[in-house]
Scaffold this active site. Structure first.
Site, PDB file in Angstrom:
ATOM      1  N   TRP A   1      -3.910  -1.933  -1.370  1.00  0.00           N
ATOM      2  CA  TRP A   1      -3.951  -3.155  -2.175  1.00  0.00           C
ATOM      3  C   TRP A   1      -4.423  -4.227  -1.208  1.00  0.00           C
ATOM      4  O   TRP A   1      -3.703  -4.604  -0.276  1.00  0.00           O
ATOM      5  CB  TRP A   1      -2.563  -3.474  -2.722  1.00  0.00           C
ATOM      6  CG  TRP A   1      -2.560  -4.611  -3.705  1.00  0.00           C
ATOM      7  CD1 TRP A   1      -2.779  -4.525  -5.048  1.00  0.00           C
ATOM      8  CD2 TRP A   1      -2.310  -5.996  -3.434  1.00  0.00           C
ATOM      9  NE1 TRP A   1      -2.695  -5.774  -5.621  1.00  0.00           N
ATOM     10  CE2 TRP A   1      -2.404  -6.698  -4.659  1.00  0.00           C
ATOM     11  CE3 TRP A   1      -2.031  -6.730  -2.288  1.00  0.00           C
ATOM     12  CZ2 TRP A   1      -2.233  -8.073  -4.763  1.00  0.00           C
ATOM     13  CZ3 TRP A   1      -1.856  -8.098  -2.388  1.00  0.00           C
ATOM     14  CH2 TRP A   1      -1.951  -8.756  -3.616  1.00  0.00           C
TER      15      TRP A   1
ATOM     16  N   GLU B   1       9.721 -12.005 -21.204  1.00  0.00           N
ATOM     17  CA  GLU B   1       9.463 -10.666 -20.676  1.00  0.00           C
ATOM     18  C   GLU B   1       8.398  -9.944 -21.521  1.00  0.00           C
ATOM     19  O   GLU B   1       7.482  -9.316 -20.984  1.00  0.00           O
ATOM     20  CB  GLU B   1      10.771  -9.867 -20.607  1.00  0.00           C
ATOM     21  CG  GLU B   1      10.650  -8.400 -20.258  1.00  0.00           C
ATOM     22  CD  GLU B   1       9.890  -8.114 -18.968  1.00  0.00           C
ATOM     23  OE1 GLU B   1       9.673  -9.032 -18.164  1.00  0.00           O
ATOM     24  OE2 GLU B   1       9.469  -6.949 -18.792  1.00  0.00           O
TER      25      GLU B   1
ATOM     26  N   HIS C   1       6.049 -30.361 -28.980  1.00  0.00           N
ATOM     27  CA  HIS C   1       5.862 -31.266 -27.843  1.00  0.00           C
ATOM     28  C   HIS C   1       4.569 -30.962 -27.096  1.00  0.00           C
ATOM     29  O   HIS C   1       4.395 -31.392 -25.963  1.00  0.00           O
ATOM     30  CB  HIS C   1       7.077 -31.184 -26.923  1.00  0.00           C
ATOM     31  CG  HIS C   1       8.346 -31.517 -27.637  1.00  0.00           C
ATOM     32  ND1 HIS C   1       8.668 -32.811 -27.986  1.00  0.00           N
ATOM     33  CD2 HIS C   1       9.321 -30.736 -28.142  1.00  0.00           C
ATOM     34  CE1 HIS C   1       9.821 -32.801 -28.656  1.00  0.00           C
ATOM     35  NE2 HIS C   1      10.236 -31.556 -28.767  1.00  0.00           N
TER      36      HIS C   1
ATOM     37  N   ASN D   1       0.684  -0.712   6.233  1.00  0.00           N
ATOM     38  CA  ASN D   1       1.110  -1.469   5.064  1.00  0.00           C
ATOM     39  C   ASN D   1       1.809  -2.708   5.586  1.00  0.00           C
ATOM     40  O   ASN D   1       2.659  -2.610   6.473  1.00  0.00           O
ATOM     41  CB  ASN D   1       2.078  -0.624   4.224  1.00  0.00           C
ATOM     42  CG  ASN D   1       2.662  -1.402   3.064  1.00  0.00           C
ATOM     43  OD1 ASN D   1       2.068  -2.364   2.591  1.00  0.00           O
ATOM     44  ND2 ASN D   1       3.830  -0.978   2.599  1.00  0.00           N
ATOM     45  N   GLY D   2       1.445  -3.874   5.067  1.00  0.00           N
ATOM     46  CA  GLY D   2       2.077  -5.111   5.519  1.00  0.00           C
ATOM     47  C   GLY D   2       1.019  -6.129   5.885  1.00  0.00           C
ATOM     48  O   GLY D   2      -0.154  -5.975   5.536  1.00  0.00           O
TER      49      GLY D   2
ATOM     50  N   LYS E   1       2.687  -1.922  -7.700  1.00  0.00           N
ATOM     51  CA  LYS E   1       4.075  -1.765  -8.125  1.00  0.00           C
ATOM     52  C   LYS E   1       5.051  -2.483  -7.193  1.00  0.00           C
ATOM     53  O   LYS E   1       6.017  -3.072  -7.639  1.00  0.00           O
ATOM     54  CB  LYS E   1       4.412  -0.266  -8.190  1.00  0.00           C
ATOM     55  CG  LYS E   1       5.810   0.046  -8.690  1.00  0.00           C
ATOM     56  CD  LYS E   1       5.948  -0.267 -10.150  1.00  0.00           C
ATOM     57  CE  LYS E   1       7.321   0.030 -10.699  1.00  0.00           C
ATOM     58  NZ  LYS E   1       7.494  -0.600 -12.022  1.00  0.00           N
TER      59      LYS E   1
ATOM     60  N   LYS F   1       4.781  -8.581 -20.188  1.00  0.00           N
ATOM     61  CA  LYS F   1       4.365  -7.183 -20.393  1.00  0.00           C
ATOM     62  C   LYS F   1       2.983  -7.131 -21.014  1.00  0.00           C
ATOM     63  O   LYS F   1       2.104  -6.413 -20.558  1.00  0.00           O
ATOM     64  CB  LYS F   1       5.394  -6.517 -21.318  1.00  0.00           C
ATOM     65  CG  LYS F   1       5.780  -5.124 -21.092  1.00  0.00           C
ATOM     66  CD  LYS F   1       6.692  -4.827 -19.954  1.00  0.00           C
ATOM     67  CE  LYS F   1       6.354  -5.447 -18.647  1.00  0.00           C
ATOM     68  NZ  LYS F   1       7.428  -5.554 -17.719  1.00  0.00           N
TER      69      LYS F   1
ATOM     70  N   GLU G   1       0.134  -8.357 -18.597  1.00  0.00           N
ATOM     71  CA  GLU G   1      -0.235  -7.525 -17.441  1.00  0.00           C
ATOM     72  C   GLU G   1      -0.921  -6.232 -17.842  1.00  0.00           C
ATOM     73  O   GLU G   1      -1.785  -5.756 -17.103  1.00  0.00           O
ATOM     74  CB  GLU G   1       0.935  -7.300 -16.477  1.00  0.00           C
ATOM     75  CG  GLU G   1       2.065  -6.427 -16.939  1.00  0.00           C
ATOM     76  CD  GLU G   1       3.169  -6.309 -15.869  1.00  0.00           C
ATOM     77  OE1 GLU G   1       4.326  -6.146 -16.262  1.00  0.00           O
ATOM     78  OE2 GLU G   1       2.875  -6.351 -14.664  1.00  0.00           O
TER      79      GLU G   1
ATOM     80  N   CYS H   1       0.845  -1.192   0.000  1.00  0.00           N
ATOM     81  CA  CYS H   1       0.000   0.000   0.000  1.00  0.00           C
ATOM     82  C   CYS H   1       0.883   1.246   0.000  1.00  0.00           C
ATOM     83  O   CYS H   1       2.069   1.184   0.298  1.00  0.00           O
ATOM     84  CB  CYS H   1      -0.864  -0.008   1.247  1.00  0.00           C
ATOM     85  SG  CYS H   1      -1.734  -1.566   1.448  1.00  0.00           S
TER      86      CYS H   1
ATOM     87  N   ARG I   1       1.305   1.947  -5.763  1.00  0.00           N
ATOM     88  CA  ARG I   1       1.592   0.890  -4.784  1.00  0.00           C
ATOM     89  C   ARG I   1       0.360   0.066  -4.446  1.00  0.00           C
ATOM     90  O   ARG I   1       0.453  -0.961  -3.768  1.00  0.00           O
ATOM     91  CB  ARG I   1       2.150   1.513  -3.505  1.00  0.00           C
ATOM     92  CG  ARG I   1       3.447   2.257  -3.713  1.00  0.00           C
ATOM     93  CD  ARG I   1       3.949   2.800  -2.410  1.00  0.00           C
ATOM     94  NE  ARG I   1       4.340   1.747  -1.518  1.00  0.00           N
ATOM     95  CZ  ARG I   1       5.575   1.311  -1.349  1.00  0.00           C
ATOM     96  NH1 ARG I   1       6.565   1.860  -2.012  1.00  0.00           N
ATOM     97  NH2 ARG I   1       5.847   0.331  -0.520  1.00  0.00           N
TER      98      ARG I   1
HETATM   99  O1  M6R Z   1      10.586  -4.306  -7.616  1.00  0.00           O
HETATM  100  P1  M6R Z   1      10.969  -5.621  -8.233  1.00  0.00           P
HETATM  101  O2  M6R Z   1      11.824  -5.464  -9.430  1.00  0.00           O
HETATM  102  O3  M6R Z   1      11.552  -6.577  -7.248  1.00  0.00           O
HETATM  103  O4  M6R Z   1       9.601  -6.249  -8.728  1.00  0.00           O
HETATM  104  C1  M6R Z   1       9.537  -7.541  -9.236  1.00  0.00           C
HETATM  105  C2  M6R Z   1       8.234  -7.803  -9.922  1.00  0.00           C
HETATM  106  O5  M6R Z   1       7.170  -7.653  -9.018  1.00  0.00           O
HETATM  107  C3  M6R Z   1       8.004  -6.853 -11.096  1.00  0.00           C
HETATM  108  O6  M6R Z   1       9.045  -6.927 -12.021  1.00  0.00           O
HETATM  109  C4  M6R Z   1       6.680  -7.185 -11.813  1.00  0.00           C
HETATM  110  O7  M6R Z   1       6.773  -8.447 -12.422  1.00  0.00           O
HETATM  111  C5  M6R Z   1       6.330  -6.105 -12.821  1.00  0.00           C
HETATM  112  N1  M6R Z   1       4.943  -5.754 -12.676  1.00  0.00           N
HETATM  113  C6  M6R Z   1       6.530  -6.514 -14.226  1.00  0.00           C
HETATM  114  O8  M6R Z   1       6.203  -5.531 -15.129  1.00  0.00           O
END
Ligand code: M6R
Length: 607
Positions: free
Chosen positions: A75, A480, A503, A99-100, A602, A484, A487, A2, A27
């Site tokens: 969140w 990757e 396979h 937060n936590g 994030k 992208k 998400e 959060c 966040r």
């Molecule tokens: O802050 P971090 O790089 O440790 O975060 C890792 C993942 O949570 C982050 O890369 C996530 O997969 C992104 N949303 C990807 O775009």
């Protein structure tokens, strides 16, 4: 996960809190709320499910006459997304945001007999009840906080106000981050620097299990025994308005466009006389010479950067390297010891799985190096050595510039290792370093032709499923690219090593299935093209991102987008940027909130 803010000072708190929450919304964005306090017992609490913009609307009609308050953007972890689960929470004379995760909140609610007075389903409200319990007994805020945190198990950043103590804010944390500052305008704390950088470039990280108090003209820090502790102020090197959108409709686009500069800022200060050099940052060559194996721990995009590192380490250093999904790491009996170099990669430096994996590896005797974007973050502090990517703040949930700056730094590390281990000569390393220095220009080329990628993206807007295929490094690039796309566009996308198609996965290819292929590696060219033909002949609609010098003849057969020529091992840079743009345009053309994809946040601080 959060966003948290606290402010007491000269300004109208409504503006300060709402502006900060907008910046911190990445966040978590299920719900938002603020609580304010003032002299003569003045108090107000406004919260709702929804975005900060919904909270802003609620606040418009409120005459908020205060210069002290706390705010939160959520969140959800415990309890659904609804007004009453939104923070702040109140019990008795205590109002707080959290937060936590409090693991033992159910037992504590029983022990303190507060279950019946709880309004929300959150673990956080139980903490408010506990602090209130101790505060009713003693009237002492500090000891009430200390007694409470000694009983709770879990992670927390707590920001607390007491009805009887107007205009003062208390805070304490374990794992979940809190940074704070004091200026002539007042005292402020937040869950990260994005909220502070508009105010000042001086800040400190609140140490774990220390109590911070914010007063209008002062800030104080105490250990749990009540001894005052001097805050360790640091200077952030982010520009004052680096958390703005800079005229772009979304942060994701801005951050994609920033990549040439972000990469230059990351690599150039570390290149001395044409060679990578980490001596100023205190990373010794011994670390690179003596390690017998490497183990990467990371999540999501950062883990994908680890996969590219793996390919480089194997091909250039001929060394054993494992890349572990951090959340699985310690449950998979990892083989690590004091000859292992553990590399933790993380943009935020707060991802709890990566942090826990790193701690575990250190306990087994491994040496550690962290590749981090956010200065002073938990993983940076936990690691033996740290190298920062100078990407500046990354706000969009979908990681872009963090990934390519991580890659650029990892490539420099591999080059330095090759030199330190005597695998490459000085001249060879200089040539590789020079090749890396040409990456920003090649990315500029991709960016300058982004409109063509926009057109390609327009062809998959209706797709429900999409496949991405490639081999070797191309497969890592596509893992990757696929993350992208899924998400930000919500299109189901899978990246496959194209040799694996036969396979099983090729059963999913039907007429008109969109397939994105990447071909950048000369040694794999023929095999990759055969695999693409195999899916094309089963009806797939192919979009092919191909290295320019490999593209001859292919445009007759496929819809081709040419990637600028670089050394094969560096093609990950232009190819990844092209795929980022592809995902971005699909999402924005579908009308989605690109920067805040559903269910995501994030910074992932819960396991
Ligand atoms: O802050 P971090 O790089 O440790 O975060 C890792 C993942 O949570 C982050 O890369 C996530 O997969 C992104 N949303 C990807 O775009």
């Amino acid at each position: 996960m959060c966003g948290i803010i606290g402010y007491t000072g000269k300004h109208s708190v409504k503006e300060v809190l709402l502006n900060a929450l907008t910046l911190l919304e990445y966040r978590g964005y299920d719900s938002a709320g603020i609580a304010v306090s003032g002299g003569n017992g003045y108090r107000k609490l406004i919260k709702c499910a929804g975005r900060v913009s919904d909270l802003e609307k609620l606040c418009e009609s409120e005459n908020i006459d205060s210069t002290c308050g706390i705010g939160h953007t959520r969140w959800a972890t415990h309890g659904g997304v609804c007004d009453r689960n939104a923070h702040p929470h109140r019990q008795g004379k205590v109002t707080l945001v959290h937060n936590g995760i409090i693991e033992n909140y159910k037992e504590l609610a029983e022990e303190f007999n507060i279950s019946d007075s709880l309004i929300s389903e959150t673990d956080s409200e139980v903490v408010a009840g506990m602090i209130n319990h101790f505060y009713s007994e003693s009237g002492d805020p500090m000891s009430s906080i200390v007694k409470t945190v000694k009983k709770i198990r879990g992670t927390f950043a707590l920001v607390i106000m007491f009805d009887d103590i107007p205009e003062v804010i208390y805070s304490i944390r374990n794992v979940s981050p809190i940074v704070a500052t004091i200026t002539d305008e007042g005292a402020m704390l937040a869950s990260d620097l994005t909220a502070l950088c508009a105010f000042t470039n001086r800040y400190f990280v609140v140490p774990e299990y220390h109590i911070l108090t914010l007063h209008k003209k002062d800030i104080k820090l105490y250990d749990l025994a009540g001894n005052e502790v001097e805050p360790d102020f640091q200077t952030m090197d982010w520009e004052k308005n680096s958390a703005d959108k800079g005229g772009y409709p979304f942060y994701m686009e801005k951050e994609i466009m920033e990549q040439p500069d972000a990469i230059s800022n990351t690599i150039m200060p570390r290149i001395k006389d044409g060679l990578p050099d980490f001596s100023e940052e205190g990373v010794p060559d011994d670390l690179f010479e003596e390690s017998k194996r490497i183990c990467v721990v990371a999540c999501g995009t950062a883990m994908h950067a680890g996969l590219v590192l793996q390919a480089w380490v194997k091909s250039k250093l001929h060394m054993h390297i494992d890349v572990e999904t951090a959340s699985e790491f310690m449950y998979s009996d990892p083989v690590i010891n004091n000859h292992t170099l553990v590399i933790a990669i993380s943009q935020s430096g707060e991802t709890i799985d990566t942090l826990e994996a790193l701690k575990y590896a250190k306990k087994q005797g491994a040496k550690s190096l962290a590749i981090i974007n956010v200065k002073g973050s938990s993983i940076a502090r936990e690691s033996d050595y740290v190298l920062y990517t100078n990407a500046g703040p990354e706000i969009a949930v979908a990681s872009t510039k963090a990934y390519t700056t991580q890659l650029s730094l990892l490539y420099l590390i591999v080059c330095r290792m090759a030199l330190a281990r005597g695998i490459l000569t000085k001249d060879e390393v200089m040539a590789d370093t020079a090749a890396l220095m040409s990456v920003p220009e090649s990315i500029k080329d991709v960016l300058s032709r982004r409109n063509d990628i926009h057109v390609i993206a327009g062809n998959v807007l209706e797709a429900k499923d999409l496949f991405m295929i490639g081999r070797g490094l191309d497969h890592s690039i596509l893992l990757e690219g696929s993350l992208k796309l899924k998400e930000v566009s919500y299109i189901h996308s899978e990246a496959y090593a194209s040799g694996e198609l036969k396979h099983g996965p090729i059963a999913l290819i039907t007429d008109d299935t969109p397939v994105v292929a990447v071909v950048t590696q000369k040694k794999l060219y023929e095999k990759e093209v055969s695999n693409i033909r195999e899916v094309k002949s089963r009806g797939a609609r192919i979009v092919l991102f191909v290295k320019d010098e490999l593209s001859e003849n292919l445009e007759k057969e496929f819809h081709v987008w040419r990637l600028p020529n670089l050394k094969d091992e560096l093609m990950v840079f232009p190819a990844s940027v092209a795929l980022q743009l592809f995902a971005y345009y699909v999402s924005s053309d579908k009308g989605f909130d690109v920067d805040k994809p559903r269910n995501l946040a994030k910074v992932v601080t819960v396991e």
